[in-house]
Design a protein around this motif. Structure first.
Motif, PDB file in Angstrom:
ATOM      1  N   PHE A   1      -3.018  -0.612   3.073  1.00 48.26           N
ATOM      2  CA  PHE A   1      -1.885   0.280   3.285  1.00 48.26           C
ATOM      3  C   PHE A   1      -1.628   0.445   4.771  1.00 48.26           C
ATOM      4  O   PHE A   1      -2.462   0.125   5.602  1.00 48.26           O
ATOM      5  N   LYS A   2      -0.432   0.927   5.079  1.00 54.26           N
ATOM      6  CA  LYS A   2      -0.126   1.270   6.465  1.00 54.26           C
ATOM      7  C   LYS A   2       0.406   2.681   6.493  1.00 54.26           C
ATOM      8  O   LYS A   2       0.999   3.162   5.526  1.00 54.26           O
ATOM      9  N   VAL A   3       0.155   3.329   7.623  1.00 56.93           N
ATOM     10  CA  VAL A   3       0.597   4.705   7.787  1.00 56.93           C
ATOM     11  C   VAL A   3       1.322   4.837   9.123  1.00 56.93           C
ATOM     12  O   VAL A   3       0.873   4.309  10.145  1.00 56.93           O
TER      13      VAL A   3
ATOM     14  N   GLN B   1       8.578  -0.895   6.372  1.00 59.66           N
ATOM     15  CA  GLN B   1       8.395   0.374   7.092  1.00 59.66           C
ATOM     16  C   GLN B   1       8.023   0.022   8.522  1.00 59.66           C
ATOM     17  O   GLN B   1       7.163  -0.843   8.732  1.00 59.66           O
TER      18      GLN B   1
ATOM     19  N   GLY C   1       3.547   6.397   4.253  1.00 58.21           N
ATOM     20  CA  GLY C   1       2.661   5.286   3.941  1.00 58.21           C
ATOM     21  C   GLY C   1       3.292   4.304   2.978  1.00 58.21           C
ATOM     22  O   GLY C   1       4.204   4.647   2.223  1.00 58.21           O
ATOM     23  N   GLN C   2       2.792   3.086   3.027  1.00 61.32           N
ATOM     24  CA  GLN C   2       3.235   2.028   2.106  1.00 61.32           C
ATOM     25  C   GLN C   2       2.036   1.125   1.876  1.00 61.32           C
ATOM     26  O   GLN C   2       1.353   0.749   2.831  1.00 61.32           O
ATOM     27  N   GLY C   3       1.769   0.768   0.624  1.00 61.91           N
ATOM     28  CA  GLY C   3       0.580  -0.042   0.389  1.00 61.91           C
ATOM     29  C   GLY C   3       0.574  -0.785  -0.920  1.00 61.91           C
ATOM     30  O   GLY C   3       1.480  -0.654  -1.749  1.00 61.91           O
TER      31      GLY C   3
ATOM     32  N   PHE D   1      -1.003   2.715  11.956  1.00 61.86           N
ATOM     33  CA  PHE D   1      -1.940   1.613  11.769  1.00 61.86           C
ATOM     34  C   PHE D   1      -1.887   1.123  10.340  1.00 61.86           C
ATOM     35  O   PHE D   1      -1.373   1.788   9.459  1.00 61.86           O
ATOM     36  N   LYS D   2      -2.401  -0.095  10.149  1.00 61.64           N
ATOM     37  CA  LYS D   2      -2.540  -0.614   8.794  1.00 61.64           C
ATOM     38  C   LYS D   2      -3.972  -1.059   8.617  1.00 61.64           C
ATOM     39  O   LYS D   2      -4.650  -1.439   9.571  1.00 61.64           O
ATOM     40  N   VAL D   3      -4.408  -0.958   7.363  1.00 67.52           N
ATOM     41  CA  VAL D   3      -5.772  -1.344   7.035  1.00 67.52           C
ATOM     42  C   VAL D   3      -5.747  -2.276   5.830  1.00 67.52           C
ATOM     43  O   VAL D   3      -5.017  -2.043   4.865  1.00 67.52           O
TER      44      VAL D   3
ATOM     45  N   ARG E   1       4.653   3.857  -2.263  1.00 65.39           N
ATOM     46  CA  ARG E   1       4.971   4.573  -1.035  1.00 65.39           C
ATOM     47  C   ARG E   1       4.482   6.004  -1.155  1.00 65.39           C
ATOM     48  O   ARG E   1       4.354   6.526  -2.254  1.00 65.39           O
ATOM     49  N   ALA E   2       4.250   6.620  -0.004  1.00 69.67           N
ATOM     50  CA  ALA E   2       3.809   8.012  -0.030  1.00 69.67           C
ATOM     51  C   ALA E   2       4.281   8.733   1.218  1.00 69.67           C
ATOM     52  O   ALA E   2       4.573   8.104   2.247  1.00 69.67           O
TER      53      ALA E   2
END
Lengths: 135, 135, 135, 135
Positions: free
Chosen positions: C79-81, B127, C126-128, D79-81, C109-110
């Protein structure tokens, strides 16, 4: 065998790193550095090094930094890369740092610099999760 | 010139994609597909394709999908990749999709599959954000 | 107890989700949906919902989707957004999907949509990675 | 008005940060720090602070650090965390740093620490892209 020698031996058994010509500069507990001399074959059509080359070096920096803590058999679970500037010049330099570590997973950060006419320019930042296969 | 022909012409002017042997399969508005025949040089020491090769294909899928909307001059701002399984087999296949688009930035997703003995296995998810240089 | 009832019972034991007012819409194997009615307290100073509210809903969507496969005791590894548009309106809707799964880790994914005057707008992706604590 | 006063004034106009009780500790060119006293309402069902609370604080740290360079009207692009440990204790502390900056986009990193009985524990790492709306 110290960790730098171990890291060097892993690097030599990785065909893709040999294809590109990745060199190990430093490797200690939780911190590593790599150098990649740039060739014309590494570029894309706009005159910058292809993001995949930068990502390859970042992946190395993240996994070897984590591997210095988790053991030499590691897999990248995930990483993200932010590209700051187009990469060009004589070589890329990557530094990786393990920031946190559980029993099986470690979190690492890395930076990639482009070396051009004696100047280092920060071109990419990475952050990722590495899994140890042993333990 | 239609977008597939334009994408093909960009690909041929990208030395790193030529070095690896990346092939364009499909390219339409917001969706692209690439194929990469695997060679021994693409692996790491544990018998899986190096994460950098997978990341290269993902980066292509993200940028070309976004480029179909933003124009051919694009730069990757950032991307993240999750590795699901070790990649191995005869070829990798990458599919990219533009999901959202502003005037200068687009967001895209991509998947990488490994093709082995007629079976496709999902090996990585990506992504990322792509910037258009024109406009 | 079916998974939707289990998910509902976990949600009710999560004080932060109760503070915000998160509602479970659907929960099945590998896919979940949440709804969050928007209040003035959720905004930042430019008239959009604070990114932290969107990230909270995304985190729920990722973990519950993965939890439907890994069991109810899960932790978000990362996760990343990507934010596509400013979020505003009557409610947020989040959909989460588990995409891949190992023994202890799952990748999900979301998407988050804003509902305003009967229209759904995609506002974040999102993906995490989620870890299961049992197994 | 100096940047810390400006940052304080933006914070006070952000309802979601007021709802949680986020406090500004420091704000200078490219670096900021926030503190969030923890309440029972911020937890999930396993006794750790909800990831969305941590992500909210990270988002603040990233955007204010970037905003010190780009101007006060900024939006988080992505961002990613990475979560390193479950967060619990008396308060969370977040530090944000702008690492690179173009005309419209900046890249920032952030860390979140949990404060418990006088000890600081690193609980999360973030990396993201921020867009300035002016310029």
């Amino acid at each position: 065998m110290d960790f730098k020698a171990l890291a060097q031996s892993v690097l030599e058994r990785q065909p893709f790193n040999r294809l590109l010509g990745v060199e190990l500069l430093e490797a200690g507990p939780g911190a590593v550095a790599f150098r990649l001399p740039l060739k014309g074959e590494f570029y894309q059509h706009l005159g910058a090094v292809h993001g995949g080359v930068v990502a390859t070096l970042l992946d190395n920096a993240l996994t070897y930094a984590a591997g210095s803590l988790l053991g030499p058999e590691v897999l990248t679970v995930e990483f993200k890369v932010n590209f700051l500037k187009p990469a060009k010049g004589e070589a890329l330099l990557a530094r990786g740092y393990a920031v946190g570590q559980g029993r099986r997973l470690a979190v690492a950060r890395a930076e990639v610099y482009a070396l051009k006419e004696g100047e280092e320019t920060l071109v990419a930042l990475g952050q990722g999760t590495i899994a140890g296969l042993s333990g």
